[in-house]
Every structure is written in C-alpha cells, then in structure tokens.
Design a protein around this motif. Structure first.
Motif, PDB file in Angstrom:
ATOM      1  N   LEU A 189      -6.306 -16.553   4.829  1.00  0.00           N
ATOM      2  CA  LEU A 189      -5.237 -15.847   4.141  1.00  0.00           C
ATOM      3  C   LEU A 189      -4.937 -14.534   4.854  1.00  0.00           C
ATOM      4  N   GLU A 190      -3.660 -14.292   5.108  1.00  0.00           N
ATOM      5  CA  GLU A 190      -3.220 -13.007   5.639  1.00  0.00           C
ATOM      6  C   GLU A 190      -2.812 -12.157   4.444  1.00  0.00           C
ATOM      7  N   GLN A 191      -3.375 -10.976   4.347  1.00  0.00           N
ATOM      8  CA  GLN A 191      -3.100 -10.127   3.192  1.00  0.00           C
ATOM      9  C   GLN A 191      -2.777  -8.710   3.645  1.00  0.00           C
ATOM     10  N   LEU A 192      -1.740  -8.161   3.070  1.00  0.00           N
ATOM     11  CA  LEU A 192      -1.334  -6.791   3.321  1.00  0.00           C
ATOM     12  C   LEU A 192      -1.422  -6.048   2.003  1.00  0.00           C
ATOM     13  N   VAL A 193      -2.158  -4.945   1.977  1.00  0.00           N
ATOM     14  CA  VAL A 193      -2.233  -4.090   0.797  1.00  0.00           C
ATOM     15  C   VAL A 193      -1.414  -2.844   1.108  1.00  0.00           C
ATOM     16  N   PHE A 194      -0.588  -2.416   0.153  1.00  0.00           N
ATOM     17  CA  PHE A 194       0.301  -1.288   0.415  1.00  0.00           C
ATOM     18  C   PHE A 194       0.510  -0.434  -0.825  1.00  0.00           C
ATOM     19  N   ASP A 195       0.907   0.814  -0.594  1.00  0.00           N
ATOM     20  CA  ASP A 195       1.342   1.694  -1.677  1.00  0.00           C
ATOM     21  C   ASP A 195       2.738   2.251  -1.392  1.00  0.00           C
ATOM     22  N   GLU A 196       3.352   1.744  -0.342  1.00  0.00           N
ATOM     23  CA  GLU A 196       4.748   2.012  -0.010  1.00  0.00           C
ATOM     24  C   GLU A 196       5.408   0.679   0.309  1.00  0.00           C
ATOM     25  N   TRP A 197       6.667   0.555  -0.058  1.00  0.00           N
ATOM     26  CA  TRP A 197       7.381  -0.693   0.196  1.00  0.00           C
ATOM     27  C   TRP A 197       7.392  -1.019   1.688  1.00  0.00           C
ATOM     28  N   PRO A 198       6.971  -2.222   2.056  1.00  0.00           N
ATOM     29  CA  PRO A 198       7.217  -2.681   3.428  1.00  0.00           C
ATOM     30  C   PRO A 198       8.732  -2.811   3.648  1.00  0.00           C
TER      31      PRO A 198
END
Length: 174
Positions: free
Chosen positions: A10-19
């Motif tokens: 699984l490729e996972q991106l965690v963010f707190d700003e909109w990509p």
C-alpha cells in the motif's frame, strides 16, 4: 510463493495540507467540468453511536487555502447539527486514482450579506489526512452522478454557493 499484494505494498500519504490535486478539485473554479464528483461527508450522531453520511458535490465544498475546507449545508441537516455541536467530521473521496480520507474540525461561518440560499456555512481545519493507493489496481471513480434536465440551474446555484463560501471564508480571516 508471494502474491501480488505482498510484492506491491500500500502506498500511503499522510498530510495536514491539501495535496495539489484535491486542492484544485476544491478551488471553486470550473464547476461544470467537475460535475459528477461526489464526496462522502461523515459525521456521528449525538451519542457518537452511529456514523452518518452526507453526499456533497463540488458546489458545496471550497478550499480557500492549503489547510482548510468550507462546506455549505442545509441548516436542518444532520451534518449541520453535528458541526454546530461537535465540529468533527471526515471527508472521503476518490481523486487521481487514490482514496482520500480527511479528518477536520469545523466551526460556523457568519452569514454573508445578500445570501438568500438559506444554507449554513462552516469552515474546517484539516486535522489529518491520508491518501492511499496500491500499484496493482487503479481506483477509477468513487460515487459519481449526472445532472438531469435543468442541470444549468444547479450549476448556477453552485456558483452562487461557492461565491458565498468564498466571501464567508474571507470575512473569517479578517
């Protein structure tokens, strides 16, 4: 013997700003080209015992900057009631072959002068977001819809709703 899933995690991106892609989706422009997109807006009832889903389109969602999301909801809706009480909600959607889930904390926005839509406006800050995809399968869509006859009136209403969200978001920043 290994299977496809173990060779392709699984490729996972965690963010707190909109990509970039979701930010462009919620930028309040070119609504006609984004017709059909649907996001699931998830809240819990007053007892936190049941999850409720509202389906929102691009005419009800506006990201004024990289960390926030404004929503326009009917004031009598369950979602508006939850946001008025707890402010917590999650937004899930498919964008660029990935599944997004964003946790947000909302507060009400002041009414915009001249807005006769009757909608309640809220502004939410991203708490945390995740995007997930796997290299061996592509998400080709989420929940989608087509506008029926009279779709031009819906697009006009959406344009007005987004304009009111923009004005409310700008006023909240002053």
């Amino acid at each position: 013997m290994t299977d496809s899933a173990s060779r392709h995690p699984l490729e996972q991106l965690v963010f707190d700003e909109w990509p970039a892609a979701p930010r462009a989706l919620f930028d309040g422009t070119s609504l006609a080209s984004k017709t059909g997109f649907t996001a699931s807006f998830l809240t819990t009832d007053a007892n936190n015992s049941h999850v409720r889903t509202s389906l929102l389109g691009v005419g009800e969602l506006y990201a004024p900057d990289s960390r926030t999301l404004c929503v326009a909801l009917w004031p009598q809706s369950r979602a508006a009631g939850v946001l008025a009480r707890s402010g917590r909600a999650a937004l899930t959607f498919v964008c660029e072959e990935a599944f997004y889930q964003v946790q947000l904390q909302f507060e009400p926005l002041a009414a915009v002068p001249g807005d006769s839509s009757g909608l309640a406006h809220f502004i939410g800050a991203i708490d945390t977001g995740e995007a997930q995809r796997v290299p061996y399968a592509r998400l080709t869509g989420g929940i989608t819809f087509e506008l029926e006859e009279g779709g031009a009136a819906v697009l006009d209403r959406w344009e007005q709703q987004i304009e009111h969200l923009k004005q409310a978001a700008a006023a909240a920043r002053r």
